[in-house]
Design an enzyme around this catalytic site. Structure first.
Site, short mmCIF file in Angstrom:
data_model
loop_
_atom_site.label_atom_id
_atom_site.label_comp_id
_atom_site.label_asym_id
_atom_site.label_seq_id
_atom_site.Cartn_x
_atom_site.Cartn_y
_atom_site.Cartn_z
N GLU A 283 0.83 -1.21 0.00
CA GLU A 283 0.00 0.00 0.00
C GLU A 283 0.86 1.26 0.00
O GLU A 283 0.80 2.06 0.93
CB GLU A 283 -0.97 -0.02 1.18
CG GLU A 283 -0.34 -0.43 2.50
CD GLU A 283 -1.34 -0.40 3.66
OE1 GLU A 283 -2.19 -1.29 3.71
OE2 GLU A 283 -1.24 0.51 4.49
N GLY A 285 2.09 4.99 -0.92
CA GLY A 285 1.53 6.27 -1.32
C GLY A 285 2.62 7.10 -1.95
O GLY A 285 2.69 7.28 -3.17
N ARG A 322 5.09 20.22 4.68
CA ARG A 322 6.14 19.27 5.08
C ARG A 322 7.40 19.93 5.65
O ARG A 322 7.90 19.46 6.67
CB ARG A 322 6.51 18.34 3.92
CG ARG A 322 5.32 17.54 3.38
CD ARG A 322 5.74 16.42 2.44
NE ARG A 322 6.30 15.32 3.19
CZ ARG A 322 7.58 15.05 3.25
NH1 ARG A 322 8.45 15.78 2.60
NH2 ARG A 322 8.00 14.05 3.97
N TYR A 326 7.64 18.63 9.41
CA TYR A 326 8.57 17.50 9.62
C TYR A 326 10.03 17.92 9.45
O TYR A 326 10.89 17.05 9.37
CB TYR A 326 8.34 16.40 8.58
CG TYR A 326 6.93 15.91 8.44
CD1 TYR A 326 6.35 15.09 9.41
CD2 TYR A 326 6.19 16.23 7.31
CE1 TYR A 326 5.06 14.63 9.25
CE2 TYR A 326 4.89 15.76 7.16
CZ TYR A 326 4.34 14.96 8.13
OH TYR A 326 3.07 14.50 7.97
N CYS A 352 1.86 34.31 8.46
CA CYS A 352 2.33 35.00 9.66
C CYS A 352 2.74 34.02 10.75
O CYS A 352 2.08 33.91 11.79
CB CYS A 352 1.25 35.95 10.17
SG CYS A 352 0.90 37.20 8.95
N GLU A 353 3.76 33.27 10.48
CA GLU A 353 4.33 32.31 11.42
C GLU A 353 5.82 32.25 11.14
O GLU A 353 6.21 32.13 9.98
CB GLU A 353 3.77 30.89 11.17
CG GLU A 353 2.32 30.70 11.38
CD GLU A 353 1.99 30.11 12.75
OE1 GLU A 353 2.90 29.74 13.51
OE2 GLU A 353 0.78 30.03 13.03
N TYR A 381 1.82 14.15 -0.25
CA TYR A 381 1.63 14.89 1.00
C TYR A 381 1.87 16.39 0.80
O TYR A 381 2.41 17.06 1.67
CB TYR A 381 2.52 14.32 2.12
CG TYR A 381 2.30 12.84 2.32
CD1 TYR A 381 1.09 12.37 2.80
CD2 TYR A 381 3.28 11.90 1.99
CE1 TYR A 381 0.86 11.00 2.95
CE2 TYR A 381 3.06 10.54 2.13
CZ TYR A 381 1.84 10.10 2.61
OH TYR A 381 1.61 8.76 2.76
N1 LLP Z 1 -0.70 2.77 4.68
C1 LLP Z 1 -0.82 3.22 5.93
C2 LLP Z 1 -1.61 2.47 6.90
C3 LLP Z 1 -0.19 4.42 6.30
O1 LLP Z 1 -0.29 4.86 7.54
C4 LLP Z 1 0.55 5.13 5.33
C5 LLP Z 1 1.17 6.40 5.67
C6 LLP Z 1 0.64 4.61 4.04
C7 LLP Z 1 0.00 3.42 3.75
C8 LLP Z 1 1.42 5.27 2.95
O2 LLP Z 1 2.77 5.41 3.28
P1 LLP Z 1 3.82 5.94 2.18
O3 LLP Z 1 3.93 4.89 1.11
O4 LLP Z 1 3.28 7.19 1.63
O5 LLP Z 1 5.07 6.12 2.90
N2 LLP Z 1 2.44 13.10 5.84
C9 LLP Z 1 3.70 12.40 6.02
C10 LLP Z 1 3.58 10.93 5.79
C11 LLP Z 1 2.63 10.28 6.72
C12 LLP Z 1 2.41 8.86 6.34
C13 LLP Z 1 1.41 8.23 7.21
N3 LLP Z 1 0.99 6.97 6.78
C14 LLP Z 1 4.75 13.04 5.13
O6 LLP Z 1 4.45 14.05 4.51
O7 LLP Z 1 5.88 12.57 5.09
#
Ligand code: LLP
Length: 430
Positions: A283, A285, A322, A326, A352-353, A381
């Protein structure tokens, strides 16, 4: 596919950074800035690389649409053959609009409401990834009320160390994390799922975090999950037919960072589950969309406040969170190659931060107001985490397909931002 040699997406031609066969300058001129620009070809490329690595395994890719849920981007991935991983009713709605059928959707998320579970049942999702014993009980009630049997996968927290190559906020599989059911309670939870009416336990699932560069980390977590699978089967529960081995493949935001070892991941998967007689789900992203996107922004002002040099740009933390959230690194390049000498600058937004920045202490060509910049690797993201803070409308999104481009999300208008508010409230008596 050659390692690291991207033939799609963002490349320079005659000094200009382009998206496939489209000029980023012409997009900025037509749509304005800030705007996200995505390359459909680069999304397909990333998908293809993963699919190639997984060839020969009974594995299927479910795109974690939290990374980028634009409907047009979803359609690109659907056309590739992806399923989708959703974490809210809103994402489920989007997935359906993009043409995914229920059977292509897994519904994850740590805090699903009753309404969301009902939505999942109504749609007939492939499975609900249940994250707690309490959710299991509620889901059983919801299923009984509908006279349905719902396919369930138990999300297990394997309790590994923080294995992410990034911020602690992107770890999801360590002890004490809010996600999933601790491994030690997995067998008991599986027995409960097996016993509950309205539930069919069909899978086990985990996610150990994002930006996982070390395949050994995947191996360790997968072996734990395999141990549980064997234990569950030894206990006489024989319904499990899928295992979802989440953990995000990394994207190199910086030249020095490792890229995804997809072949290593596939090897681990084969070693761990090759003889397990289960369908496998991944899965990702970020991996599928991050490199396929940039955020275009224009330099508004240069200013100095000793000892700092600032580049004030028209994109802020509300557009791309991001860096400030982060401390994430995103490469920032002038769209037109600049011969200006390098200068160490903070690239800051208009919000304004003090925490509103896209880069700190970054050595960049010393370009002036009016310069168009591209913030790289912003396809994941980025827009999905944008907000209207400071009443700044969310940016436009553009999709490039070869030598054509289209606006796939209009820039939010000032009226859009106040549309849900009521200046003359409709008071109700207590
Ligand atoms: N599946 C689950 C259950 C997850 O919690 C996540 C990400 C993914 C799949 C996808 O993960 P990826 O392949 O994208 O690494 N906003 C943060 C990332 C938070 C990810 C949270 N969960 C950022 O901008 O780095």
């Amino acid at each position: 596919m050659g390692e690291g040699v991207l033939t799609t997406g963002f490349q320079r031609r005659n000094g200009e950074l382009r998206c496939d066969d489209v000029s980023l300058r012409s997009i900025a001129a037509a749509v304005g800035t800030p705007s996200y620009v995505y390359s459909a070809a680069a999304v397909r490329d990333a998908y293809g690389r993963l699919e190639t690595a997984l060839a020969g395994l009974p594995a299927h890719i479910h795109y974690a649409m939290k990374a980028n849920s634009n409907l047009a981007v979803l359609r690109v991935l659907r056309a590739c053959g992806a399923g989708v991983d959703v974490v809210s009713s809103g994402e489920l709605h989007r997935a359906l609009l993009a043409g995914f059928s229920g059977s292509q959707i897994v519904f994850a998320g740590v805090g699903k409401t009753r309404a969301e579970l009902e939505h999942a049942l109504h749609v007939g999702v492939q499975c609900v990834n249940v994250e707690s014993e309490a959710e299991l009980e509620l889901l059983s009630h919801v299923a009984i009320a509908r006279g349905a049997i719902v396919p369930v996968s138990l999300r297990i927290n394997p309790g590994v160390a923080n294995v992410t190559a990034g911020h602690a906020y992107i770890a999801t599989g360590e002890a004490g994390s809010k996600f999933g059911i601790p491994l030690a309670r997995g067998l008991k939870a599986a027995a409960r799922a097996d016993a509950l009416p309205g539930i069919e336990l069909v899978g086990l699932d985990m996610h150990i975090g994002s930006q996982i560069a070390d395949v050994e980390a995947f191996a360790d977590a997968q072996r734990r999950l395999r141990g549980l699978l064997d234990g569950v089967r030894a206990a006489g529960i024989t319904t499990i037919r899928s295992v979802d081995v989440g953990g995000g493949f990394p994207v190199a935001y910086h030249d020095a960072e490792p890229t995804a070892d997809l072949d290593g991941f596939a090897r681990v998967l084969r070693d761990t589950f090759g003889d397990a007689d289960v369908a496998l789900i991944v899965e990702p992203g970020r991996f599928l969309v991050a490199e396929a996107g940039v955020l275009l922004t224009e330099v508004l002002y240069r200013k100095e406040s000793a000892p700092k040099h600032f580049m004030v740009v028209d994109a802020g933390m509300n557009d791309l969170l991001r860096p400030s959230h982060y401390a994430a690194y995103h490469e920032i390049e002038p769209v037109f190659e600049s011969a200006a000498p390098l200068q160490v600058v903070d690239v800051v937004g208009p919000v304004c931060e003090s925490g509103d920045f896209l880069a700190l202490n970054r050595s960049m060509p010393d370009v002036g107001a009016g310069t168009l910049l591209a913030v790289r690797n912003a396809g994941a993201y980025g827009y999905v985490m944008s907000s209207t803070y400071n009443s700044r409308p969310r940016p436009a999104e553009v999709l490039v397909e070869g030598d054509r481009w289209a606006i796939v999300a209009l820039r939010e208008s000032q009226d859009d931002m106040v549309r849900l508010e009521r200046i003359a409230p409709d008071w109700r008596s207590a």
